[in-house]
Write a protein that holds these residues in place. Sequence first.
Motif, PDB file in Angstrom:
ATOM      1  N   GLY A 308       0.808  -1.233   0.000  1.00  0.00           N
ATOM      2  CA  GLY A 308       0.000   0.000   0.000  1.00  0.00           C
ATOM      3  C   GLY A 308       0.827   1.261   0.000  1.00  0.00           C
ATOM      4  O   GLY A 308       0.746   2.056   0.944  1.00  0.00           O
ATOM      5  N   VAL A 309       1.622   1.493  -1.045  1.00  0.00           N
ATOM      6  CA  VAL A 309       2.398   2.737  -1.126  1.00  0.00           C
ATOM      7  C   VAL A 309       1.440   3.881  -1.458  1.00  0.00           C
ATOM      8  O   VAL A 309       0.692   3.808  -2.435  1.00  0.00           O
ATOM      9  CB  VAL A 309       3.493   2.643  -2.214  1.00  0.00           C
ATOM     10  CG1 VAL A 309       4.198   3.985  -2.386  1.00  0.00           C
ATOM     11  CG2 VAL A 309       4.505   1.561  -1.863  1.00  0.00           C
ATOM     12  N   THR A 310       1.470   4.909  -0.633  1.00  0.00           N
ATOM     13  CA  THR A 310       0.555   6.037  -0.847  1.00  0.00           C
ATOM     14  C   THR A 310       1.310   7.249  -1.407  1.00  0.00           C
ATOM     15  O   THR A 310       2.545   7.306  -1.345  1.00  0.00           O
ATOM     16  CB  THR A 310      -0.069   6.481   0.497  1.00  0.00           C
ATOM     17  OG1 THR A 310       1.002   6.922   1.348  1.00  0.00           O
ATOM     18  CG2 THR A 310      -0.836   5.354   1.155  1.00  0.00           C
ATOM     19  N   ASP A 311       0.549   8.218  -1.893  1.00  0.00           N
ATOM     20  CA  ASP A 311       1.164   9.469  -2.344  1.00  0.00           C
ATOM     21  C   ASP A 311       1.927  10.114  -1.198  1.00  0.00           C
ATOM     22  O   ASP A 311       2.955  10.754  -1.397  1.00  0.00           O
ATOM     23  CB  ASP A 311       0.085  10.441  -2.845  1.00  0.00           C
ATOM     24  CG  ASP A 311      -0.559   9.931  -4.130  1.00  0.00           C
ATOM     25  OD1 ASP A 311      -0.108   8.885  -4.651  1.00  0.00           O
ATOM     26  OD2 ASP A 311      -1.523  10.577  -4.593  1.00  0.00           O
ATOM     27  N   GLU A 312       1.386   9.952   0.005  1.00  0.00           N
ATOM     28  CA  GLU A 312       2.030  10.544   1.191  1.00  0.00           C
ATOM     29  C   GLU A 312       3.450   9.989   1.372  1.00  0.00           C
ATOM     30  O   GLU A 312       4.382  10.723   1.724  1.00  0.00           O
ATOM     31  CB  GLU A 312       1.154  10.232   2.426  1.00  0.00           C
ATOM     32  CG  GLU A 312       1.435  11.100   3.622  1.00  0.00           C
ATOM     33  CD  GLU A 312       1.695  12.561   3.255  1.00  0.00           C
ATOM     34  OE1 GLU A 312       2.778  13.044   3.628  1.00  0.00           O
ATOM     35  OE2 GLU A 312       0.864  13.189   2.567  1.00  0.00           O
ATOM     36  N   ASP A 313       3.636   8.678   1.107  1.00  0.00           N
ATOM     37  CA  ASP A 313       4.974   8.075   1.214  1.00  0.00           C
ATOM     38  C   ASP A 313       5.925   8.740   0.215  1.00  0.00           C
ATOM     39  O   ASP A 313       7.068   9.055   0.533  1.00  0.00           O
ATOM     40  CB  ASP A 313       4.913   6.568   0.920  1.00  0.00           C
ATOM     41  CG  ASP A 313       4.149   5.806   1.992  1.00  0.00           C
ATOM     42  OD1 ASP A 313       4.350   6.120   3.181  1.00  0.00           O
ATOM     43  OD2 ASP A 313       3.360   4.904   1.630  1.00  0.00           O
ATOM     44  N   LEU A 314       5.440   8.926  -1.017  1.00  0.00           N
ATOM     45  CA  LEU A 314       6.303   9.470  -2.065  1.00  0.00           C
ATOM     46  C   LEU A 314       6.623  10.942  -1.767  1.00  0.00           C
ATOM     47  O   LEU A 314       7.764  11.382  -1.934  1.00  0.00           O
ATOM     48  CB  LEU A 314       5.632   9.321  -3.432  1.00  0.00           C
ATOM     49  CG  LEU A 314       5.227   7.872  -3.777  1.00  0.00           C
ATOM     50  CD1 LEU A 314       4.617   7.800  -5.171  1.00  0.00           C
ATOM     51  CD2 LEU A 314       6.419   6.928  -3.683  1.00  0.00           C
TER      52      LEU A 314
END
Length: 393
Positions: A308-314
């Motif tokens: 679950g990679v989110t935009d927040e991680d990036l």
Amino acid sequence: MMLGFLLARAGIRVVVLEKHPDFLRDFRGDTVHPSTLELIYELGLLDEFLRLPHRKVDRLSMQIGSRIVRMIDMRHLPTHCKFIALMPQWDFLNFLADHGRRYPQFDLRMRAEATDLIEEDGRIVGIRANTPEGECTVRAELVVGADGRHSTVRAKGGLRSSDYGAPMDVLWFRVTRRDSDGDEVFGHIEAGTMMVMLDRGDYWQCAYVIPKGGIDRVKANGIVAFRERVLALSPFLADRIGEIKSFEDVKLLSVAVDRLPQWWRPGLICIGDAAHAMSPIGGVGVNIAVQDAVAAANRLAAPLKSGGVTDEDLRAIQDRRAFPARLTQQIQLTMQNRIIGPALQATREVEPPFLFRLFDAFPVLRRIPARLLAVGIRPEHVQTPDAGAGSVT
Ligand SMILES: Cc1cc2nc3c(=O)[nH]c(=O)nc-3n(C[C@H](O)[C@H](O)[C@H](O)COP(=O)(O)OP(=O)(O)OC[C@H]3O[C@@H](n4cnc5c(N)ncnc54)[C@H](O)[C@@H]3O)c2cc1C
């Protein structure tokens, strides 16, 4: 390669695509800085790494006009290695690749050139690549563009960079090195010319700096004139300058400094030169790319495990790494535009700037540029686990 290795080590399946059949590219930097050596220490691989052939440099000087200025002293750094290891980058990359291959989840594909991204509903979900067996596709939770300053991935992802310009290009060639040559002076600037020499053991890797776009003029003057200009900077090469037989032996490397305002979009992030092309000044680019990789691995390992990679991680990766990249580029641009550019245009003898004379006069001050260059701004540390070869996600 570093990010692929760290993620595989953390138990995540990774495909690394490299367009060339090997890593024997000459354009790469050779300077493995204390910041990178510290990471290798944290990975428990330092002793093995330092068994590879390398040269150690713990102080750096520069000749500007007739004066040699001592500028950097790394002997007091708060790191395990208080020196730069000069090692051809193909040895460094092969070292990382060999360690990656110990994990079955690490899939390095050579001669696989990324050509396009696969997008579904506004999200990048994979990549297309040309291989000797034909086109292949790789679907992935996340695509990372780490394909350098001419990045295909960032172009295909529609990420546009801001160009900050570079007043110079580099002519790259090698000549034999003898032990009697000495090794501390690493660069020499005179009115109209500049050269940096990297000690690669039995030969000098020379970077002769010319004004941007000046290659046609250098060629028009002929190889004899070029050799003479090199000798004016390093007269001790007189007995071997004939090794540069023609311009076939001299490669043009174009220098760029640029940066993406946004390094990511859903399903995709760029790191290293693909996000912020570095000038060769300070020999920091490789080390900053490695720092980006460590920061990315630290942030991504957990969400990649859970899928679950989110935009927040990036966004968090860019937020963490943009400041060091920007500040380092600003220092490079200041050096380029205030010192190197004017020196390349100068017709009268050049003088060391006041700040450099201070470094030369007060040894303790040489620790400041050492810290900036060798440890960097906001150094990263390995936080990802070694999940062992059996644990795959
Ligand atoms: C003349 C010059 C000298 C330099 N000297 C130094 C130095 O001494 N020390 C230093 O630290 N930095 C130096 N730099 C800066 C340094 O080269 C870069 O900052 C650094 O290489 C960036 O690392 P990277 O992994 O992001 O990209 P790169 O090192 O450029 O690696 C990108 C990789 O992606 C591969 N690739 C590219 N396109 C594709 C594709 N479509 N599909 C698959 N693979 C692809 C390439 O073959 C390459 O292996 C120098 C730069 C220049 C221009």
